[in-house]
Design a protein around this motif. Structure first.
Motif, mmCIF file in Angstrom:
data_model
loop_
_atom_site.group_PDB
_atom_site.id
_atom_site.type_symbol
_atom_site.label_atom_id
_atom_site.label_comp_id
_atom_site.label_asym_id
_atom_site.label_seq_id
_atom_site.Cartn_x
_atom_site.Cartn_y
_atom_site.Cartn_z
ATOM 1 N N CYS A 89 0.865 -1.176 0.000
ATOM 2 C CA CYS A 89 0.000 0.000 0.000
ATOM 3 C C CYS A 89 0.899 1.223 0.000
ATOM 4 N N LEU A 90 0.740 2.065 -0.985
ATOM 5 C CA LEU A 90 1.585 3.244 -1.147
ATOM 6 C C LEU A 90 0.814 4.498 -0.771
ATOM 7 N N MET A 91 1.348 5.262 0.173
ATOM 8 C CA MET A 91 0.795 6.561 0.540
ATOM 9 C C MET A 91 1.670 7.645 -0.064
ATOM 10 N N THR A 92 1.059 8.521 -0.833
ATOM 11 C CA THR A 92 1.781 9.667 -1.362
ATOM 12 C C THR A 92 0.774 10.711 -1.819
ATOM 13 N N ASN A 93 1.250 11.897 -2.165
ATOM 14 C CA ASN A 93 0.341 12.954 -2.623
ATOM 15 C C ASN A 93 -0.309 12.568 -3.945
ATOM 16 N N GLU A 94 -1.507 13.059 -4.167
ATOM 17 C CA GLU A 94 -2.238 12.719 -5.385
ATOM 18 C C GLU A 94 -1.491 13.151 -6.645
ATOM 19 N N ILE A 95 -0.683 14.194 -6.556
ATOM 20 C CA ILE A 95 0.062 14.637 -7.727
ATOM 21 C C ILE A 95 1.012 13.549 -8.219
ATOM 22 N N TYR A 96 1.539 12.725 -7.304
ATOM 23 C CA TYR A 96 2.368 11.585 -7.687
ATOM 24 C C TYR A 96 1.507 10.361 -8.000
ATOM 25 N N SER A 97 0.460 10.172 -7.224
ATOM 26 C CA SER A 97 -0.400 9.007 -7.423
ATOM 27 C C SER A 97 -1.014 8.984 -8.814
ATOM 28 N N THR A 98 -1.426 10.152 -9.298
ATOM 29 C CA THR A 98 -2.096 10.176 -10.597
ATOM 30 C C THR A 98 -1.163 9.746 -11.719
ATOM 31 N N VAL A 99 0.134 10.053 -11.584
ATOM 32 C CA VAL A 99 1.109 9.625 -12.598
ATOM 33 C C VAL A 99 1.279 8.114 -12.568
ATOM 34 N N LEU A 100 1.500 7.562 -11.381
ATOM 35 C CA LEU A 100 1.704 6.125 -11.257
ATOM 36 C C LEU A 100 0.444 5.347 -11.622
ATOM 37 N N ARG A 101 -0.708 5.918 -11.322
ATOM 38 C CA ARG A 101 -1.974 5.267 -11.680
ATOM 39 C C ARG A 101 -2.094 5.149 -13.194
ATOM 40 N N ASP A 102 -1.764 6.218 -13.895
ATOM 41 C CA ASP A 102 -1.839 6.202 -15.362
ATOM 42 C C ASP A 102 -0.836 5.227 -15.970
ATOM 43 N N GLU A 103 0.249 4.972 -15.259
ATOM 44 C CA GLU A 103 1.286 4.064 -15.755
ATOM 45 C C GLU A 103 1.029 2.609 -15.372
ATOM 46 N N GLY A 104 -0.090 2.337 -14.687
ATOM 47 C CA GLY A 104 -0.484 0.958 -14.426
ATOM 48 C C GLY A 104 0.085 0.328 -13.172
ATOM 49 N N TYR A 105 0.508 1.135 -12.196
ATOM 50 C CA TYR A 105 1.132 0.578 -10.999
ATOM 51 C C TYR A 105 0.147 0.242 -9.886
ATOM 52 N N PHE A 106 -1.104 0.681 -10.011
ATOM 53 C CA PHE A 106 -2.093 0.433 -8.972
ATOM 54 C C PHE A 106 -3.263 -0.355 -9.523
ATOM 55 N N GLU A 107 -3.957 -1.048 -8.644
ATOM 56 C CA GLU A 107 -5.188 -1.718 -9.043
ATOM 57 C C GLU A 107 -6.389 -0.900 -8.593
#
Length: 348
Positions: A89-107
């Motif tokens: 489980c990764l906690m970070t600011n949404e500004i970083y989360s949105t990038v990683l989400r678009d790159e397929g790192y989260f479910e």
């Protein structure tokens, strides 16, 4: 070095400090242990001393902590690859989360495994559209020195229109998400919307010289170097509780915020434990612990701010609808250009 000795050494180093000690985030991915993230300093101490023990007591799960920052976590995720995540489980600011989400790192969240998700305020769920949840919200209003400002601000426009504040303003710089929010805020208030950055930059230039910081605004406020700034309500509470003459208001146009988004990493071998951790953070016990420690606004509707904390945690209940929506995709896509233009106005 034999393979057995090498493996023993790596396991020991990871157990001591998490993946970032080695800067090889895939090392621990062979294990089934839950690895979670937080920041250093008081954050790490709280996680180790209070939050993690509370979670372990409730679930029997003892996660490992990795200490870093959003930029570090992004680098670690990319180095490990989406098939071999360094975290559960990764906690970070949404500004970083949105990038990683678009790159397929989260479910996308399996909400059957997060029963407390149903009790969250919309501000904690709408940005990620079911892919994550905001577990911590630090509201940002206008903080000011009550002994240095005769007319308290009521609006973000006061930073431009109240001449008393000129030359006494602090801003988080463009490296900080609060700086990016302030650019979008100026664009929204004085232009056609948060993407109207031509208007936004023009208005920023009207502010004249400002004090800038990447992280810590409190020192400048405490020493009187500045009299007013976008400020975290929790940090104002800490300064006030130390005896400083400060206050913070909710501007009429709405609030900025520092968010901490919690994401379940795709392909984590500790998926079940990661969901239990997420649900604990979002639940009443986790939210109460976080509120009491950091004066953050609880994101769970069932949590009531106790009377003795209402001055320090003034944003709750109906006020949770006053946060402004941001466009992080737009900010990230133009980050270098916006940083250049910001620095032309205020300096690096």
């Amino acid at each position: 070095m034999t393979e057995m000795n090498r493996r023993t050494m790596l396991q020991a180093l990871v157990a001591l400090g998490g993946a970032s000690v080695l800067n090889v985030p895939a090392v621990h991915a062979q294990a089934q242990d839950l690895v979670i993230t937080t920041y250093g300093g008081s954050w790490e101490k709280f996680w180790r001393d209070i939050l993690v023990p509370g979670f372990t007591e409730e679930t029997g799960i003892a996660p490992r902590l990795d200490i870093g920052l959003g930029r570090t976590y992004t680098t670690n995720m990319r180095a490990a690859g989406a098939e071999n995540p360094p975290y559960g489980c990764l906690m970070t600011n949404e500004i970083y989360s949105t990038v990683l989400r678009d790159e397929g790192y989260f479910e996308k969240l399996d909400l059957d495994l997060v029963p407390n998700y149903a009790d969250l305020y919309p501000v904690a769920t709408k940005a990620s559209d079911g892919w994550a949840a905001v577990g911590l919200i630090s509201p940002i209003g206008i903080g000011y020195r009550t002994d240095m400002v005769s007319t308290p601000p009521t609006s973000w426009k006061d930073l431009w229109e109240n001449e008393e504040l000129h030359g006494q303003l602090g801003l988080y710089n463009i490296k900080n998400s609060a700086g990016k929010m302030f650019l979008m805020l100026a664009s929204m208030i004085y232009g056609s919307g948060i993407r109207d950055v031509e208007t936004g930059f023009a208005k920023l230039a009207e502010l004249g010289p400002v004090y800038q910081t990447d992280f810590n605004m409190s020192t400048a406020m405490a020493t009187g170097e500045i009299a007013v700034a976008p400020f975290d309500f929790g940090e104002i509470a800490r300064l006030r509780n130390q005896g400083l003459p400060v206050d913070c208001i909710i501007p009429e146009e709405g609030l900025m915020m520092w968010d901490q988004t919690f994401n379940i990493c795709a392909n984590t071998p500790a998926r079940e434990a990661a969901y239990k951790y997420l649900d604990f953070v979002l639940g009443p016990k986790g939210q109460e612990l976080l509120m009491k420690e950091f004066f953050v606004s609880p994101v769970n509707r069932t949590v009531t701010v106790p009377e003795e904390l209402k001055r320090d945690v003034p944003v709750s209940g109906e006020a949770m609808s006053q946060f402004i929506d941001w466009d992080w995709d737009y900010m990230n896509a133009n980050a270098e250009e916006f940083a250049r233009r910001w620095n032309e106005i205020f300096g690096a």
